[in-house]
Design an enzyme around this catalytic site. Sequence first.
Site, PDB file in Angstrom:
ATOM      1  N   ASP A  24       0.809  -0.997   0.347  1.00 53.20           N
ATOM      2  CA  ASP A  24      -0.225   0.253   0.051  1.00 53.20           C
ATOM      3  C   ASP A  24       0.756   1.298   0.228  1.00 53.20           C
ATOM      4  O   ASP A  24       2.373   1.104   0.643  1.00 53.20           O
ATOM      5  CB  ASP A  24      -0.749  -0.188   1.474  1.00 53.20           C
ATOM      6  CG  ASP A  24      -1.470   0.789   1.501  1.00 53.20           C
ATOM      7  OD1 ASP A  24      -1.905   1.921   0.732  1.00 53.20           O
ATOM      8  OD2 ASP A  24      -1.558   1.893   2.815  1.00 53.20           O
ATOM      9  N   ASP A  32      -0.170   4.923   1.000  1.00 54.30           N
ATOM     10  CA  ASP A  32      -0.043   6.451   2.042  1.00 54.30           C
ATOM     11  C   ASP A  32      -0.111   5.152   3.370  1.00 54.30           C
ATOM     12  O   ASP A  32      -1.095   4.411   3.760  1.00 54.30           O
ATOM     13  CB  ASP A  32      -1.119   6.685   1.844  1.00 54.30           C
ATOM     14  CG  ASP A  32      -1.266   7.515   0.081  1.00 54.30           C
ATOM     15  OD1 ASP A  32      -0.185   8.238   0.386  1.00 54.30           O
ATOM     16  OD2 ASP A  32      -2.661   7.796  -0.162  1.00 54.30           O
TER      17      ASP A  32
END
Length: 188
Positions: free
Chosen positions: A7, A9
Site C-alpha cells: 500500500d 499512504d
Amino acid sequence: MQLVILDRDGVINHDSDDYIRSAEQWTPIDGSIEAIARLSKAGYTLVVATNQSGLARGYFDLDDLEAMHAKLSDAVESAGGQLGAIFYCPHGPDDECKCRKPLPGLIDAIEAEFNTSAESVPFIGDSLRDLQAGASKGCRLMLVKTGKGEATLKQLEPQGSDGNTYTLNGQSVEVFTDLAHAVDAIQS
C-alpha cells in the site's frame, strides 16, 4: 518472480486525513525508501496498490498524482532500487468499481500485468481494507503500525502470545512496527 505488494499512504509515506494532495506534501516514512530498495536489490519485484479517491473527490488531479509517484520512484531509484509498477484506484467509495480496496481489482490487475498469482505474496498495508483485499487473494498479510496501522490492529483477533501475530477471519496477519521491519521478515 518474487513479488511484494505495498500500500502507499501510511506504509511508504506519511498519510493525512486531509489527503496527500501534491508531491510537496508527499513525504516518506523514515526507512521506507531504503527498505523498498533493499528488497529490489535482493531480486524482488515491488508493486504499489493504492486507493486514490482524492482524484474522484477533486482534491488533486492526475498530474498531481503522477508527480507524487514520480517523487516516490525517483527516491527508490536514488536508493539503488526500483518499483515494478504503481497501480491505483481513482474512484470514490460510492462509485461501485471493482478496483477499490477492499475489493481485489488492483491485485487482479497486478496478477494480469505480471502473469502470476498473488497467492502467498506478501501484501503490506496499514488499513483493514488492505488486509481484506490481500486476504481475498490468499496473500501473506503483513500489517505495519504506521499510518492507520495501530487503529487497524484493534480490529484484529490476537493469535498466540507473541503479540505480533493476529488473525483476520481466520487468516494470519503478521504485525510490524514499520515497512523496514516487515522487509526484514520477508528477507529472513
